[in-house]
Design an enzyme around this catalytic site. Structure first.
Site, short mmCIF file in Angstrom:
data_model
loop_
_atom_site.label_atom_id
_atom_site.label_comp_id
_atom_site.label_asym_id
_atom_site.label_seq_id
_atom_site.Cartn_x
_atom_site.Cartn_y
_atom_site.Cartn_z
N LYS A 53 0.84 -1.20 0.00
CA LYS A 53 0.00 0.00 0.00
C LYS A 53 0.88 1.25 0.00
CE LYS A 53 -3.67 -2.57 2.25
NZ LYS A 53 -4.25 -3.02 3.52
N GLN A 97 -4.56 -1.86 9.83
CA GLN A 97 -4.43 -3.18 9.20
C GLN A 97 -4.97 -4.27 10.13
OE1 GLN A 97 -3.45 -3.75 6.05
NE2 GLN A 97 -3.73 -5.94 6.27
N ASP A 120 -11.04 2.26 3.98
CA ASP A 120 -11.35 0.82 3.89
C ASP A 120 -12.85 0.60 3.66
OD1 ASP A 120 -9.24 -1.04 4.06
OD2 ASP A 120 -8.98 -0.67 6.20
N1 GUN Z 1 -6.57 -7.17 6.24
C1 GUN Z 1 -6.84 -7.91 5.15
N2 GUN Z 1 -7.42 -7.16 4.20
C2 GUN Z 1 -7.53 -5.91 4.70
C3 GUN Z 1 -8.04 -4.68 4.20
O1 GUN Z 1 -8.54 -4.58 3.07
N3 GUN Z 1 -7.95 -3.62 5.02
C4 GUN Z 1 -7.43 -3.69 6.26
N4 GUN Z 1 -7.40 -2.57 7.00
N5 GUN Z 1 -6.95 -4.81 6.77
C5 GUN Z 1 -6.99 -5.91 5.99
#
Ligand code: GUN
Length: 294
Positions: A53, A97, A120
């Protein structure tokens, strides 16, 4: 039939490219879209995602911060980090996350994120807006799946869509989005899950099958109908002594068997995964644009 392989990397690159003029016009107004990712603990998969990211932000010229914290971090300390990011004018998107260590209440933390910065799309405000079909920040993986279908001109209108999996981050929202009245939606949606009976009878009805279960090889060749579109959301690590890292990434679908029968199929890696990051970039730019309207 041999399926056409849906190229998520290509579509993700096109989406990121399309963000460039929007980023340039924000920069002309003195606004650099900014994303903060909070990573608690040392889960290697989470570290990889957060790294990807941050790299995507860098490639697009976005501002990014990764806030790394030890797994012992207590909930009030994480709450205080989130409050700080809510107030930080350089940050337009906040991502905590997941998974968080067990002693932290993930839902309580999501509630603390300013919905306007919830890139998200996990905050109940944005979930609610999505459910009633109103504009808001959409969850990245479901939105990425719809963008993939759109790119390959696979219109879900009137089709039988079967979603296998009912998670809050993929199964439930993708089902809600595809059943919505509107463009790239209007599907007849069935959601199957671990307690569903006769799973293969259900999956064989699908014109579009979305597998989001988190278990390797759950969807076998005999579970799909000929000509189905197969979208594999799974990212499972399986041991592989011959691989450099000691493991390989596989989806929820038996790719080789389903590719012989499907009309379109997503690979793992290189299918849905890159789309999640592209949509995260898109949400960050959208959030930055909205911040200039206030
Ligand atoms: N863990 C696995 N996929 C995601 C996601 O799309 N966003 C976040 N914040 N954590 C994750």
């Amino acid at each position: 039939m041999t399926a056409l392989i849906i190229d998520g990397k290509l579509v993700a690159a096109a989406i990121k490219e399309s963000l460039k003029p929007r980023i340039a016009s924000l920069k002309a107004k003195g606004v650099v879209p900014g994303l903060a990712a909070v990573l608690v603990g040392d889960d290697p998969a989470s570290a990889t995602y957060v790294g990807a990211k941050a790299k995507a932000c860098e490639d697009l010229g976005l501002y990014s911060e990764v806030i790394r914290q030890p797994k012992e971090l207590i909930e009030p300390a994480l709450a205080s980090i989130i409050h700080g990011l809510n107030a930080n004018k350089k940050i337009h998107g906040i991502l905590v996350q997941s998974p968080l260590p067990k002693h932290i209440d993930e839902e309580a933390m999501t509630l603390l994120i300013d919905p306007a910065k919830d890139v998200d799309g996990f905050h109940p405000f944005n979930v609610g807006m999505m459910l009633i079909g109103k504009p808001g920040l959409l969850p990245c993986t479901p939105h990425g799946i719809i963008k993939l279908l759109e790119h390959y001109r696979i219109d879900p209108d009137g089709k039988e869509v079967v979603v296998v999996g009912r998670s809050n981050i993929v199964g439930k929202p993708v089902a809600a989005m595809l059943m919505q009245k509107g463009k790239m939606a209007n599907a007849t949606v069935t959601v199957a899950h671990s307690r569903s009976k006769n799973l293969s009878e259900i999956t064989r009805r699908a014109d579009i099958l979305i597998a989001a279960i988190g278990r390797p090889n759950t969807i076998t060749g005999d579970m799909i109908k000929s000509g189905a579109v197969v979208i594999d959301v799974g990212v499972n690590r399986v041991e592989n002594p011959t691989a450099k890292k000691g493991y390989s990434l596989v989806g929820d679908v038996d790719f080789a068997a389903c590719a012989e029968k499907a009309s379109f199929i997503t690979p793992v890696p290189g299918g849905v995964g890159p789309m999640t990051i592209a949509m995260l970039m898109s949400n960050t730019v959208t959030a930055a644009e909205k911040s200039t309207e206030k």
